[in-house]
Scaffold this active site. Structure first.
Site, short mmCIF file in Angstrom:
data_model
loop_
_atom_site.label_atom_id
_atom_site.label_comp_id
_atom_site.label_asym_id
_atom_site.label_seq_id
_atom_site.Cartn_x
_atom_site.Cartn_y
_atom_site.Cartn_z
N GLU A 262 10.10 14.92 15.95
CA GLU A 262 10.47 14.85 14.54
C GLU A 262 9.64 15.88 13.77
OE1 GLU A 262 9.56 11.15 12.55
OE2 GLU A 262 11.44 11.27 11.44
N CYS B 91 13.48 10.29 7.49
CA CYS B 91 13.44 9.84 8.88
C CYS B 91 14.82 9.90 9.53
CB CYS B 91 12.88 8.42 8.96
SG CYS B 91 13.70 7.30 7.84
N GLY C 115 3.59 2.97 13.91
CA GLY C 115 4.34 1.73 14.12
C GLY C 115 3.98 1.06 15.43
N LYS D 120 0.84 -1.20 0.00
CA LYS D 120 0.00 0.00 0.00
C LYS D 120 0.88 1.24 0.00
CE LYS D 120 -1.68 2.68 3.07
NZ LYS D 120 -1.64 4.04 2.49
N GLU E 262 10.27 0.48 10.51
CA GLU E 262 11.29 1.51 10.30
C GLU E 262 10.59 2.83 10.57
OE1 GLU E 262 13.23 4.19 9.42
OE2 GLU E 262 13.14 3.76 7.27
#
Lengths: 492, 300
Positions: free
Chosen positions: A403, A306, A255, A198, A272
């Protein structure tokens, strides 16, 4: 006539430098973009079972590029069923034959790389210079690398005759649409698994184009299936009971939710996730190279990385010198049309992402950090954000902890290597780090101390299919790339 | 005094092993441990959530020293554990026999296998980096190396089922994790904790720094969730999470571990059918390792 005009055309100067003439890539090179797309299931493009359609826009112009289907639970089920059906034959195929399919895919990607680079740039907003020179070469390289593993799995160090897991459900982000696809699909196929992938809801076009490449390569039907949609489709895929392996790249909260969802199942999981890398510059570092590395570390791909070097840790004694050089360099960055070959920083991927970056940078200012950006004109339409530097950042500031996923660099200082290590490790993340110093023994000591899966010393943001990538702590688990990347798709 | 008067055995007060010391449980409570036939053997300390948190603190404090020591030295320490066990072979055989209800010969064979397993893992400490890491031939002028590093503090729910679980199984889950430089908090098998508590005594005299292995006895349902949810635990081995509380317990612990994205080792589908005498392979050795990849340019 022309001769007489020459004198009149004074070259445009900006920041004491000559402006570049525009060097636009042709949008037509992206090939035909359909007005609407269905899913790619069982080797065919099919209509969605639902009626909901999503739109993907060019973030540089805000123009709608195409509509695509929002994958329903039923669509996901169809795709998993197709992958399950294909698994028996695909996993039974000799590795040498699987390898040939992957080599074919790699070659076709190389042949069509200009088309793919332009399409990726249009759909994602990243500069054509990066899709052309970084993404596409790496995408092809990943398929080449894992193609070679397909018939050598007995030698990969996981014991003789390692077995595939079955159907892999893979959910990838929008920052590197094709590269993340390659990272996931190449090792999955090499090890004999079949795939339902996806892509992200803001960047589905190159994955759908990749489906055509699978067809050109004659890949057996159902080995690769692509279902488009947003997070709901992703959740349906990871939850599907007939999926044996889930691979996810994206945010840490998602995640974490997937890890929870999979608890108690036998599905194998690799994650990840996010990062907040420290890029550490010592006083003996080669300043010009460090500045290039810092710029590459945080402004590459608009900072939508990332492993971006989003926290600059600079030794106090060279702070002023380094920041002067960095600001000088930042003033030369060209922000604008991603299809212009001279562009350094393209468009922010979506309005939503732009809003997030804006909110976090506003928080940086309100918490007392000092903001600086070079003056640069931004296009009237599209989603843009100036390369931004924050000084006077403390460890408690949100811009030092969260982040941002945008072209925003937070600068902190340190005095001793020990302090640098402590500050660098002071986040829940552990994906990457950078070290800039001429002293080899210090590099090795620092590399040892840093809790990060990838450490770049005197360089930054380098990738290669032979080199494992992945995080410590809350940056996820498992590695992609290299021999290590095979483990995620093998029953070992 | 009559010569016929039988000599009374000296009973042993079993204690936890935390931070290199032998505390009683913070609860001040014990629970009855019986043999396989329900006969009372001893009172084991009823370790609590607080004991588990204390043990995590001790394990965290030990990470730097243990992971920082040379692989050669770690190997020597692990081998020393085998030496110490060899000297107490009879004691462990007796404890295993009562814990698992096996005959003396079988119990002795299980202890021998456990000793041999320590020796096997002792030999792995300075080799694991060579099979789990290596040079990456990247396409460019870079020196690029991947090396394995310990994840940090690992919680272990010790095996509660399978042939040889009480001691060989216990050793099989602890030794590989510390061989690679991690430190451990282990929740001993709830019904058969005595070999684990005695192992603590062996570890204390084996040059193993305090805190590297911490042994708790008590209710798995109290200790395991604390380890699974603890912010400062990096990984959890749920091998023994299934036996007492049904499959749901392992799933709940795994879900809890997801909050901090811990590395999780799931229990086997049929833990009771496990035979711990089988060769272990490298799975457990590699379970709680991170791969660190370092890039450096090459040039003049």
């Amino acid at each position: 006539m022309a001769k007489n005009n020459k004198k009149a055309e004074e070259p445009v100067r900006k920041n004491g430098l000559f402006e570049y003439a525009p060097a636009p890539e042709s949008p037509a090179a992206a090939g035909d973009i359909a007005t609407s797309y269905g899913h790619f299931i069982g080797g065919e493009f099919v209509e969605s079972s639902g009626s909901e359609a999503l739109k993907t826009v060019n973030p540089a112009t805000e123009q709608v590029l195409a509509e695509f289907a929002h994958g329903t639970d039923e669509d996901v089920d169809r795709a998993v069923t197709a992958a399950r059906k294909a698994f028996a034959d695909w996993s039974a195929l000799p590795g040498s034959e699987r390898a040939k399919y992957l080599f074919r895919i790699a070659r076709i990607i190389q042949e069509r790389s200009r088309e793919l680079a332009v399409l990726e740039s249009i759909d994602n907003g990243k500069p054509i210079r990066e899709t052309r020179d970084v993404d596409l070469p790496l995408v092809a390289a990943h398929f080449f690398y894992y193609a070679g593993w397909a018939d050598k799995l007995d030698y990969a160090g996981f014991g003789p005759n390692p077995r595939p897991l079955g159907v892999a459900g893979q959910v990838i982000p929008w920052n590197f649409p094709l590269l993340m696809l390659a990272w996931k699909i190449a090792p999955a196929l090499a090890t004999g698994n079949t795939v339902v992938l996806k892509p992200a809801e803001t960047t589905p076009l190159t994955a759908l184009r990749f489906a055509e490449i699978c067809r050109q390569a004659g890949l057996p039907k159902g080995v690769v299936n692509i279902v488009t949609g947003d997070g709901r489709t992703g959740a349906a895929l990871t939850a599907h009971p007939d999926v044996n392996k889930v691979a996810f790249t994206g945010s840490t909260p998602v995640g974490r939710a997937i890890a929870k969802q999979l608890a108690g199942t036998r599905k194998k999981l690799s994650l990840e996730l996010g990062g907040k890398a420290a890029n550490i510059v010592f006083d003996d570092a080669p300043i010009d190279q460090a500045v290039e590395g810092i710029v590459n570390g945080i402004f590459f791909n608009q900072g939508h990385v990332c492993c971006a070097g989003s926290r600059l840790l600079v030794q106090e004694s060279i702070q002023d010198e380094l920041l002067d050089a960095l600001k000088r360099r930042m003033a030369t960055l060209r922000v604008g049309d991603p299809l212009d070959k001279n562009t350094d920083i393209g468009a922010i991927n979506s309005a939503e992402q732009l809003a997030r970056i804006t909110a976090l940078t506003d928080a940086g200012e309100s918490e007392g950090a000092e903001r600086w950006s070079p003056s640069c004109d931004l296009p009237a339409n599209g989603f843009w954000f100036r390369p931004t530097l924050f000084t006077g950042v403390s460890q408690a500031h949100r811009i030092a902890q969260e982040e941002i996923f945008g072209p925003v660099l937070s600068v902190l200082t340190f005095r001793t290597p020990t302090e640098a290590v402590e500050k660098a490790n002071n986040t829940p993340y552990g994906l990457s780090a950078g070290i800039w110093t001429e002293k080899g023994s210090r590099i090795l000591w620092m590399a040892n101390q840093l809790k990060a899966g990838v450490v770049w010393a005197n360089t930054f943001n380098k990738f290669d299919p032979t080199s494992p990538f992945g995080g410590y702590k809350e940056s996820g688990y498992g590695r992609e790339g290299g021999r290590h990347g095979l483990e995620a798709y093998l029953d070992v | 005094m009559s010569d016929l008067m039988p000599r009374l055995d000296v009973f042993k007060t079993y204690k936890l092993y935390v931070g290199g010391k032998f505390p009683r449980s913070e609860s001040g409570r014990v629970y009855e441990v019986t043999d396989s036939k329900g006969q009372w053997l001893a009172n084991a300390p009823l370790g609590t959530r607080k004991d588990a948190r204390d043990a995590v603190l001790a394990a965290r404090a030990a990470v730097k020293g243990w992971s920082g020591t040379t692989a050669y030295n770690r190997g020597q320490v692990l081998y020393r554990v085998a030496e110490m066990l060899q000297g107490r072979r009879e004691q462990f055989a007796a404890e295993v026999a009562t814990a698992e209800g096996v005959g003396g010969k079988k119990a002795a064979a299980l202890v021998d296998a456990a000793i041999d397993r320590w020796v096997w893992y002792a030999g792995w400490t300075d080799k694991v980096a060579q099979i789990a890491g290596g040079a990456n031939p990247v396409a460019g002028p870079y020196f690029n190396l991947s090396t394995p590093e310990p994840s940090g503090v690992i919680g272990i729910v010790a095996p509660q089922a399978g042939y040889g679980h009480s001691f060989l199984g216990l050793v099989s889950v602890i030794a590989p994790v510390i061989a690679t430089g991690n430190t451990v908090v282990v929740a001993a098998a709830e019904k058969a904790p005595l070999p684990a508590l005695s192992l603590g005594e062996v570890l204390a005299t084996s040059d193993l720094p305090g805190g590297v292995v911490n042994v708790l006895s008590g209710r798995t349902a109290d200790i395991a969730p604390t380890l699974a949810s603890h912010q400062d635990v990096n990984g959890i081995d749920l091998t023994g999470a299934i036996a007492l509380d049904g499959p749901g317990a392992a799933a709940a612990l795994e879900a809890s571990a997801a909050d901090t994205l811990k590395r999780v080792t799931r229990p086997a589908e049929e833990p009771s059918s496990l035979d711990w005498t089988n060769p272990p392979g490298t799975d457990r050795l590699l379970s709680f390792l991170e791969t660190k990849t370092v890039w450096h340019p090459m040039g003049l």
